[in-house]
Design an enzyme around this catalytic site. Structure first.
Site, PDB file in Angstrom:
ATOM      1  N   SER A 113       0.802  -1.100  -0.070  1.00  0.00           N
ATOM      2  CA  SER A 113      -0.114   0.009   0.061  1.00  0.00           C
ATOM      3  C   SER A 113       0.685   1.079   0.064  1.00  0.00           C
ATOM      4  O   SER A 113       1.824   1.471   0.966  1.00  0.00           O
ATOM      5  CB  SER A 113      -0.884  -0.059   1.130  1.00  0.00           C
ATOM      6  OG  SER A 113      -1.440   1.436   1.685  1.00  0.00           O
ATOM      7  N   HIS A 165      -1.007  -0.983  -4.406  1.00  0.00           N
ATOM      8  CA  HIS A 165      -2.300  -0.865  -3.613  1.00  0.00           C
ATOM      9  C   HIS A 165      -2.572   0.780  -3.469  1.00  0.00           C
ATOM     10  O   HIS A 165      -1.609   1.299  -2.721  1.00  0.00           O
ATOM     11  CB  HIS A 165      -2.586  -1.644  -2.682  1.00  0.00           C
ATOM     12  CG  HIS A 165      -4.015  -1.715  -2.063  1.00  0.00           C
ATOM     13  ND1 HIS A 165      -5.115  -2.155  -2.505  1.00  0.00           N
ATOM     14  CD2 HIS A 165      -4.518  -0.863  -1.139  1.00  0.00           C
ATOM     15  CE1 HIS A 165      -6.189  -2.042  -1.609  1.00  0.00           C
ATOM     16  NE2 HIS A 165      -5.805  -1.144  -0.847  1.00  0.00           N
ATOM     17  N   ASP A 172      -4.783   3.486  -1.861  1.00  0.00           N
ATOM     18  CA  ASP A 172      -5.903   3.857  -0.750  1.00  0.00           C
ATOM     19  C   ASP A 172      -6.302   5.417  -1.280  1.00  0.00           C
ATOM     20  O   ASP A 172      -5.531   6.301  -0.809  1.00  0.00           O
ATOM     21  CB  ASP A 172      -5.361   3.525   0.438  1.00  0.00           C
ATOM     22  CG  ASP A 172      -5.304   2.098   1.043  1.00  0.00           C
ATOM     23  OD1 ASP A 172      -6.500   1.480   0.868  1.00  0.00           O
ATOM     24  OD2 ASP A 172      -4.180   1.573   1.242  1.00  0.00           O
ATOM     25  N   MET A 180      -8.974   8.280   0.139  1.00  0.00           N
ATOM     26  CA  MET A 180      -9.803   8.642   1.045  1.00  0.00           C
ATOM     27  C   MET A 180     -10.172  10.012   0.979  1.00  0.00           C
ATOM     28  O   MET A 180      -9.538  10.812   0.533  1.00  0.00           O
ATOM     29  CB  MET A 180      -9.305   8.338   2.565  1.00  0.00           C
ATOM     30  CG  MET A 180      -8.580   6.932   2.774  1.00  0.00           C
ATOM     31  SD  MET A 180      -7.770   6.991   4.337  1.00  0.00           S
ATOM     32  CE  MET A 180      -6.609   5.479   4.081  1.00  0.00           C
ATOM     33  N   MET A 200     -12.203   4.789  -0.908  1.00  0.00           N
ATOM     34  CA  MET A 200     -12.865   4.602   0.596  1.00  0.00           C
ATOM     35  C   MET A 200     -13.561   6.158   0.525  1.00  0.00           C
ATOM     36  O   MET A 200     -13.306   7.028   1.373  1.00  0.00           O
ATOM     37  CB  MET A 200     -11.880   4.648   1.656  1.00  0.00           C
ATOM     38  CG  MET A 200     -11.488   3.247   1.811  1.00  0.00           C
ATOM     39  SD  MET A 200     -10.069   3.077   3.125  1.00  0.00           S
ATOM     40  CE  MET A 200      -8.746   3.277   2.224  1.00  0.00           C
ATOM     41  N   MET A 234     -11.900  -5.975   4.347  1.00  0.00           N
ATOM     42  CA  MET A 234     -11.197  -4.877   5.311  1.00  0.00           C
ATOM     43  C   MET A 234     -10.915  -5.956   6.614  1.00  0.00           C
ATOM     44  O   MET A 234     -11.893  -6.216   7.148  1.00  0.00           O
ATOM     45  CB  MET A 234     -11.845  -3.688   5.451  1.00  0.00           C
ATOM     46  CG  MET A 234     -12.189  -2.796   4.395  1.00  0.00           C
ATOM     47  SD  MET A 234     -10.546  -2.259   3.608  1.00  0.00           S
ATOM     48  CE  MET A 234      -9.526  -1.654   5.048  1.00  0.00           C
ATOM     49  N   GLY A 254      -9.663   3.689   7.017  1.00  0.00           N
ATOM     50  CA  GLY A 254      -9.334   5.021   7.310  1.00  0.00           C
ATOM     51  C   GLY A 254      -7.955   5.202   7.758  1.00  0.00           C
ATOM     52  O   GLY A 254      -7.386   6.581   7.660  1.00  0.00           O
ATOM     53  N   PHE A 255      -7.487   4.445   8.425  1.00  0.00           N
ATOM     54  CA  PHE A 255      -6.085   4.594   9.176  1.00  0.00           C
ATOM     55  C   PHE A 255      -4.964   3.444   9.215  1.00  0.00           C
ATOM     56  O   PHE A 255      -5.462   2.258   9.235  1.00  0.00           O
ATOM     57  CB  PHE A 255      -6.270   4.849  10.608  1.00  0.00           C
ATOM     58  CG  PHE A 255      -7.100   6.198  10.812  1.00  0.00           C
ATOM     59  CD1 PHE A 255      -6.225   7.595  10.780  1.00  0.00           C
ATOM     60  CD2 PHE A 255      -8.264   6.186  11.182  1.00  0.00           C
ATOM     61  CE1 PHE A 255      -6.997   8.689  10.976  1.00  0.00           C
ATOM     62  CE2 PHE A 255      -8.993   7.593  11.224  1.00  0.00           C
ATOM     63  CZ  PHE A 255      -8.147   8.693  11.135  1.00  0.00           C
ATOM     64  N   GLY A 256      -3.861   3.801   8.787  1.00  0.00           N
ATOM     65  CA  GLY A 256      -2.986   2.737   8.966  1.00  0.00           C
ATOM     66  C   GLY A 256      -2.553   1.994  10.233  1.00  0.00           C
ATOM     67  O   GLY A 256      -2.888   2.806  11.385  1.00  0.00           O
ATOM     68  N   ASP A 313      -7.142  -6.609   3.208  1.00  0.00           N
ATOM     69  CA  ASP A 313      -6.516  -5.301   3.763  1.00  0.00           C
ATOM     70  C   ASP A 313      -6.726  -4.923   5.243  1.00  0.00           C
ATOM     71  O   ASP A 313      -7.644  -4.746   5.566  1.00  0.00           O
ATOM     72  CB  ASP A 313      -7.077  -4.272   2.641  1.00  0.00           C
ATOM     73  CG  ASP A 313      -6.389  -2.834   2.916  1.00  0.00           C
ATOM     74  OD1 ASP A 313      -5.382  -2.754   3.569  1.00  0.00           O
ATOM     75  OD2 ASP A 313      -6.849  -1.837   2.103  1.00  0.00           O
TER      76      ASP A 313
END
Length: 216
Positions: free
Chosen positions: A9, A34, A36, A38, A69, A138, A143-145, A176
């Site tokens: 990611s 990947h 992401d 948001m 997202m 998921m 929303g957060f790593g 993920d």
């Protein structure tokens, strides 16, 4: 042979050295990039948009897997495909016209995926599973790593596999969130095809070696 794909990611990459990190992945055993995306509405965080996608498009030499997202993803899928997305995944929870959106993505020449949040049951995919190219489960709240892996994911992988087989679907299963060297082999064994890894790769002393180890 069973699919074992690793999709690092880029959300965990060093944005001050994004080209360097992309080149590292190009030269590694990573299979996909990947991405992401948001919007601060569907999830509390905001990541990046088209200017960063343009940089990725210029330098990435592997399959680009975009995870939206965002609310109203159908408004933006075409532009993400124009910016190099090979696969676009939209959230079941964010997409009011899921069937239409999946087919729209595919009509534009990309693969289409559907994403489930941890609390959304797999059975919600019953009417769409034959149409999608990928199911992204998921394994943390989006929303957060850096979150802890949710153990119920193993049960959801089994349920998704059953749904795919009973509908003659060819969809891949992607996981993920919280993927690392401790659980990667177990996830593949459970039926996952693609693992997204962010912190586990980019915070490692040797990201390339970590990618190799995740595939074993």
């Amino acid at each position: 042979m069973k699919t074992k794909l690793i999709a690092p990611s880029l959300l965990s990459a060093d944005f001050g050295n994004l080209q360097r990190d992309i080149e590292m992945l190009n030269n590694s055993q990573a299979d996909w990039f990947h991405i992401d995306v948001m919007d601060g509405r569907f999830v509390p965080n905001i990541s990046f948009g088209f200017p960063v996608m343009k940089t990725i498009q210029q330098h990435a030499k592997k399959f680009v897997d975009v995870h939206l997202m965002i609310v109203e993803p159908e408004k933006y899928v075409e532009e993400f495909i124009n910016h190099g997305a090979d696969l676009v995944s939209v959230h079941y929870e964010a997409c009011t016209q899921l069937h239409r959106t999946i087919h729209h993505i595919q009509s534009l020449g990309a693969k289409a995926g559907v994403v489930l949040n941890p609390s959304t049951p797999v059975l919600m995919l019953e009417d769409i599973i034959a149409d999608v190219d990928l199911v992204l489960l998921m394994s943390v709240n989006p929303g957060f790593g850096g979150q802890k892996f949710i153990e119920n994911t193993y049960k959801k992988i089994a349920e998704t596999k059953d749904l795919i087989l009973s509908n003659n679907s060819t969809a891949l299963i992607e996981i993920d969130g919280g993927v690392n060297l401790d659980n990667a082999a177990k996830l593949f064994e459970a039926g996952a095809d693609v693992l997204v890894a962010g912190n586990a790769v980019f915070s490692a002393e040797s990201p390339e070696r970590t990618i190799e180890l995740l595939k074993i």
